[in-house]
Motif scaffolding. Structure first.
Motif, mmCIF file in Angstrom:
data_model
loop_
_atom_site.group_PDB
_atom_site.id
_atom_site.type_symbol
_atom_site.label_atom_id
_atom_site.label_comp_id
_atom_site.label_asym_id
_atom_site.label_seq_id
_atom_site.Cartn_x
_atom_site.Cartn_y
_atom_site.Cartn_z
ATOM 1 N N ASN A 148 7.884 9.016 2.109
ATOM 2 C CA ASN A 148 7.607 8.588 0.727
ATOM 3 C C ASN A 148 8.842 8.101 -0.013
ATOM 4 O O ASN A 148 8.837 8.024 -1.251
ATOM 5 C CB ASN A 148 6.953 9.732 -0.065
ATOM 6 N N GLU A 195 -4.922 2.198 4.921
ATOM 7 C CA GLU A 195 -4.439 3.484 5.433
ATOM 8 C C GLU A 195 -3.801 3.311 6.810
ATOM 9 O O GLU A 195 -2.774 3.918 7.110
ATOM 10 C CB GLU A 195 -5.593 4.490 5.503
ATOM 11 N N ASP A 208 9.224 1.589 0.503
ATOM 12 C CA ASP A 208 8.076 0.706 0.323
ATOM 13 C C ASP A 208 8.111 -0.352 1.414
ATOM 14 O O ASP A 208 9.168 -0.601 2.025
ATOM 15 C CB ASP A 208 8.112 0.036 -1.054
ATOM 16 N N ASN A 251 4.786 4.471 8.290
ATOM 17 C CA ASN A 251 5.370 5.808 8.447
ATOM 18 C C ASN A 251 6.082 5.949 9.787
ATOM 19 O O ASN A 251 7.182 6.503 9.865
ATOM 20 C CB ASN A 251 4.292 6.887 8.326
ATOM 21 N N HIS A 286 0.808 -1.220 0.000
ATOM 22 C CA HIS A 286 0.000 0.000 0.000
ATOM 23 C C HIS A 286 0.843 1.273 0.000
ATOM 24 O O HIS A 286 0.298 2.379 0.132
ATOM 25 C CB HIS A 286 -0.963 -0.034 1.181
ATOM 26 N N THR A 287 2.147 1.120 -0.156
ATOM 27 C CA THR A 287 3.012 2.279 -0.348
ATOM 28 C C THR A 287 3.352 2.469 -1.827
ATOM 29 O O THR A 287 4.114 3.358 -2.179
ATOM 30 C CB THR A 287 4.318 2.103 0.439
ATOM 31 N N TYR A 298 5.523 -3.522 3.827
ATOM 32 C CA TYR A 298 4.230 -4.103 4.212
ATOM 33 C C TYR A 298 4.377 -4.875 5.511
ATOM 34 O O TYR A 298 5.496 -5.178 5.951
ATOM 35 C CB TYR A 298 3.683 -5.000 3.103
ATOM 36 N N ARG A 316 -0.365 2.028 6.312
ATOM 37 C CA ARG A 316 0.554 3.101 5.920
ATOM 38 C C ARG A 316 0.958 3.952 7.120
ATOM 39 O O ARG A 316 2.109 4.394 7.220
ATOM 40 C CB ARG A 316 -0.077 3.974 4.831
#
Length: 412
Positions: free
Chosen positions: A103, A84, A106, A91, A70-71, A108, A87
């Motif tokens: 950003n 979300e 990547d 972060n 999801h990134t 998960y 994410r």
């Protein structure tokens, strides 16, 4: 801290309510195309009143599938809420803990650290395939003899050699002379590309490798490599007990990091985390997963969004300062145990920044090891070490009882 904060119970409850409303609701929505549903209501009763105050369990019952990464690009629209949340977790870990730029990564939440480590080696193997047209026998893994067995699994599954690097028996430090010798020996027989795995808290000893040992040797001989940090155990300890640590994404030579939330963070199994720099994870894209919205670049495919919620709940219940405090308390208990062992003249290994103390087996009677369920390095007569892990449930009272019995055994 840019993303990590402490939230009240009401704020956490409200946030999870919001994300579940963004997800498909299998109980009320006409979702005809998904090969999944809510958990069986005959067993998992979704109207149970306690679920109102148990956001993580409520998410398990809702049964979201956080398939995909999801990134990177788009993901399955039916589960946008828990995506979300994932994410937000990434972060905190990538940016606030391991100092990536926002950003610029990547990742998960994987079903455990074993998969996360295999994912890293899979990514780098394919990176060497795609960028350099490397052959299998031209790629090798470098990792110490203390490294987690997931590296042996990765070697077997991905069919690339693991070169095991010796460590000093007492200090558990990488033998740099042997490292260079083994690298040059491999290079002479045709290995051109190396995947170095540097440990941040080995399973048995809690030892922390110096990644510069790998960097120095590989760059001295102008060899192509990628560097992975296995922080499956130490990732939620070492950055907090050693704030001066440089083992993070500020070091441009580090390509990826693995952390486990189901160890020190006390999240449910399995909640490993894989994080890598941008531009790498695409090397394991499964083109055949065309019916999946977005790109499936994970080893596992389908995975529960409830695991992301569980990790989020813990992180945002504590916030960064309470987490520092928790680790500080565990380090104080670890120091207490070290001092007691020192007073008894008992030999052990313990990294100053980790909450593991590994005692030479010759100092521990078998019956005491059994009573306190100390973990041996080997489950046979050749065992040389027993470890004690100062987790949240291990209090000074437990340690005092153990030390008292250890003293008594020395006088028998």
């Amino acid at each position: 801290m840019q993303y990590w904060k402490k939230l009240t119970p009401a704020q956490r409850q409200q946030r999870i309510d919001e994300v579940l409303q963004q997800n498909v609701n299998f109980a009320t929505d006409a979702s005809l195309g998904y090969p999944a549903s809510r958990l069986d209501s005959k067993v998992f009763y979704e109207e149970a009143p306690f679920l109102r105050d148990a956001p993580t369990i409520r998410t398990y019952v809702a049964n979201p599938n956080n398939i995909g990464c999801h990134t990177l690009g788009t993901s399955e629209g039916a589960f946008s809420g828990t995506q979300e949340i994932e994410r937000e977790v990434l972060n905190v870990l990538a940016v606030d803990v391991f100092k990536s730029k926002p950003n610029d990564y990547d990742g998960y939440i994987a079903p455990g650290g074993t998969e996360a480590n295999i994912q890293a080696i899979w990514v780098f193997r394919n990176y060497f395939f795609n960028k350099f047209q490397a052959k299998l026998n031209q790629i090798a893994i470098l990792a110490t003899e203390d490294t987690h067995y997931s590296i042996a699994k990765a070697s077997n599954l991905l069919q690339i050699e693991w070169i095991s690097i010796p460590v000093d028996f007492n200090t558990r430090a990488i033998d740099k002379v042997q490292l260079e010798h083994l690298v040059m020996e491999a290079n002479k027989r045709g290995v051109r590309y190396f995947i170095a795995v540097s440990n941040m808290g080995t399973t048995m000893f809690g030892s922390v490798d110096n990644p510069e040992d790998y960097i120095t040797v590989l760059e001295k001989h102008e060899l192509t490599y990628r560097l992975h940090i296995d922080g499956a155990y130490g990732g939620f300890v070492y950055p907090f007990s050693n704030p001066a640590s440089t083992i993070n994404f500020e070091n441009p030579k580090i390509s990826s990091i693995t952390i486990d939330a189901h160890k020190m963070l006390q999240a449910p199994y399995g909640t490993g985390v894989f994080i890598c720099r941008k531009g790498l994870i695409e090397n394991v894209l499964t083109q055949e997963a065309a019916y999946v919205e977005g790109m499936d670049v994970t080893l596992c495919g389908s995975r529960s969004g409830a695991n992301a919620v569980a990790v989020w709940m813990i992180l945002f219940t504590y916030g960064p300062y309470a987490w520092y405090e928790k680790i500080s308390i565990l380090m104080m208990r670890t120091q207490f145990l070290r001092k007691e062992l020192d007073a008894l003249g008992i030999e052990y290994y313990s990294c100053p920044y980790m909450n593991i103390v590994t005692i030479k087996a010759s100092f521990i009677p078998d019956e005491l090891a059994h009573k306190y369920t100390l973990v041996p390095q080997e489950h046979n007569e050749n065992n040389k070490w027993y470890k004690i892990v100062l987790m949240d449930h291990v209090e000074v009272e437990h340690l005092t009882n153990f030390i008292d019995e250890l003293k008594a055994s020395k006088h028998e």
